[in-house]
Design an enzyme around this catalytic site. Structure first.
Site, PDB file in Angstrom:
ATOM      1  N   TYR A 164      11.245   6.997  12.310  1.00 26.04           N
ATOM      2  CA  TYR A 164      10.062   6.378  12.629  1.00 26.04           C
ATOM      3  C   TYR A 164       9.051   7.636  13.312  1.00 26.04           C
ATOM      4  O   TYR A 164       8.059   7.899  12.800  1.00 26.04           O
ATOM      5  CB  TYR A 164      10.132   5.275  13.333  1.00 26.04           C
ATOM      6  CG  TYR A 164       8.812   4.699  14.237  1.00 26.04           C
ATOM      7  CD1 TYR A 164       8.086   3.788  13.275  1.00 26.04           C
ATOM      8  CD2 TYR A 164       8.428   4.940  15.450  1.00 26.04           C
ATOM      9  CE1 TYR A 164       6.992   3.322  13.779  1.00 26.04           C
ATOM     10  CE2 TYR A 164       7.288   4.235  15.820  1.00 26.04           C
ATOM     11  CZ  TYR A 164       6.431   3.391  15.239  1.00 26.04           C
ATOM     12  OH  TYR A 164       5.121   2.805  15.449  1.00 26.04           O
ATOM     13  N   LEU A 178       0.734  -1.366   0.086  1.00 23.82           N
ATOM     14  CA  LEU A 178       0.049   0.123   0.169  1.00 23.82           C
ATOM     15  C   LEU A 178       0.788   1.354   0.052  1.00 23.82           C
ATOM     16  O   LEU A 178       0.267   2.327   0.550  1.00 23.82           O
ATOM     17  CB  LEU A 178      -0.982   0.013   1.153  1.00 23.82           C
ATOM     18  CG  LEU A 178      -1.799  -1.320   1.421  1.00 23.82           C
ATOM     19  CD1 LEU A 178      -2.642  -1.150   2.559  1.00 23.82           C
ATOM     20  CD2 LEU A 178      -2.877  -1.220   0.244  1.00 23.82           C
ATOM     21  N   LYS A 227       5.228   9.524  12.304  1.00 19.25           N
ATOM     22  CA  LYS A 227       3.983   9.315  13.368  1.00 19.25           C
ATOM     23  C   LYS A 227       3.666  10.602  13.788  1.00 19.25           C
ATOM     24  O   LYS A 227       2.601  10.955  13.884  1.00 19.25           O
ATOM     25  CB  LYS A 227       4.491   8.351  14.597  1.00 19.25           C
ATOM     26  CG  LYS A 227       4.888   7.070  14.295  1.00 19.25           C
ATOM     27  CD  LYS A 227       3.455   6.235  13.530  1.00 19.25           C
ATOM     28  CE  LYS A 227       3.755   4.589  13.520  1.00 19.25           C
ATOM     29  NZ  LYS A 227       2.386   4.177  13.127  1.00 19.25           N
TER      30      LYS A 227
END
Length: 338
Positions: free
Chosen positions: A190, A96, A194
């Site tokens: 990361y 995706l 987020k």
């Protein structure tokens, strides 16, 4: 002095307990029974646990992930959790990380439902690869955003456009992390993604009011999932040591926390003490959860405790300098080897 502080914290905890009990018994709750729930990252971890939970609640569930073998095992678990013979339980193998793939996966998942748009889209797919920023590359930095922000953003775009086009009043549920409220060393590929997911969710929450589409975002702490095992393989030693005392939850516990947050109607969903403290300390203009008393209590705890936590973390990092310099030398970083 210590006794006074203990009494204050006990009083605050009692106030939170009363507030949470009141919140539990008030308001209408979202019921997934008979609804189509579409879950990205649904073959393992939080996504799979959520898929099983929703199946047991009577939902039709579509799970999407890349690994066909893991998807087959996950679908077998959904079948074992089936509560009615007419539930539609499907799995789809898609990567995706492009807008085109996200739209195609969603369209295919709608076909068994007469082309109807899912009632709820859960964006659980994501991956962390911790490491030192100084050792990252252009490729790893881009991959970090692909595996966090873009993986969620493309599916959110596909879902919101389809919901608006079909006049569906569904829900879009993002999954961020406590690291979407703050960050620590080691998470340079990361945490930015987020944080970006939070920014997207907060903008969409307001924009999608135009179409009566709900938006939620979940900020879990540590989840003991297969992904957690993988990320520990690349974590710097100091980060592993600093996280040794952290509490964590199973994917099943996290799925319950997320589900209960949606039932309550929370926009920012947190289900751990540390999550509540960071949420109320960095809430900005987002809607409050529950009542003012609970939010105020967590905010006060954060105001008092977080500076001490931050100072403790900083001291551990500074104390690690000699060992880190040895690591950089052996890895060839200081000599330009990387």
């Amino acid at each position: 002095m210590l006794a006074d502080a203990t009494t204050l914290l006990a009083s605050l905890a009692a106030a939170v307990s009363i507030s949470m009990t009141w919140s539990f018994f008030s308001g209408a709750k979202w019921n997934p029974s008979g609804r189509h729930c579409y879950i990205t990252g649904g073959s393992t971890g939080l996504g799979l646990a959520l898929a099983v939970l929703l199946t047991r609640k009577g939902a039709d569930v579509s799970i999407v992930a890349r690994n066909e073998e893991q998807l087959a095992k996950a679908l077998a678990q959904l079948e074992a959790a089936r509560v009615t013979p007419n539930q539609i339980l499907k799995s789809y193998s898609y990567s995706l990380n492009t807008c085109t793939a996200a739209k195609e996966a969603l369209e295919v998942a709608c076909e068994p439902h007469g082309g109807e748009t899912p009632d709820a889209v859960f964006l659980c797919a994501g991956k962390a690869t911790p490491g030192f920023f100084i050792e990252e590359t252009e490729e790893s930095m881009k991959k970090g955003m692909d595996n966090t922000y873009w993986l969620a953003a493309w599916s959110a775009m596909a879902a919101s456009q389809r919901m608006i086009r079909t006049k569906s009043h569904g829900k879009i549920i993002f999954v961020s992390s406590v690291l979407g409220y703050m960050s620590m060393f080691g998470y340079s590929t990361y945490a930015p993604g987020k944080h970006a997911i939070r920014g997207l969710a907060e903008g969409l929450r307001q924009e999608l009011l135009l179409y009566s589409i709900g938006v939620h975002i979940y900020f879990p702490a540590t989840i003991f999932s297969p992904g957690y095992v993988e990320e520990n393989k690349t974590k710097p030693r100091l980060l592993l040591e600093m996280e040794e005392s952290d509490g964590g939850v199973t994917p099943e516990q996290a799925a319950q926390g997320l589900y209960k947050g949606i039932q309550r109607g929370d926009f920012h969903i947190t289900d751990t003490f540390i999550g509540d403290v960071f949420r109320t300390s960095t809430r900005g203009a987002t809607p409050q959860n529950g009542n003012f008393l609970k939010e105020a209590v967590y905010g006060i705890i954060g105001y008092i405790a977080l500076p001490f936590w931050r100072r403790d973390c900083d001291q551990k990092v500074v104390a690690h300098r000699p060992a880190h310099e040895e690591y950089l030398t052996s890895a060839g970083v200081l000599s330009g080897g990387k």
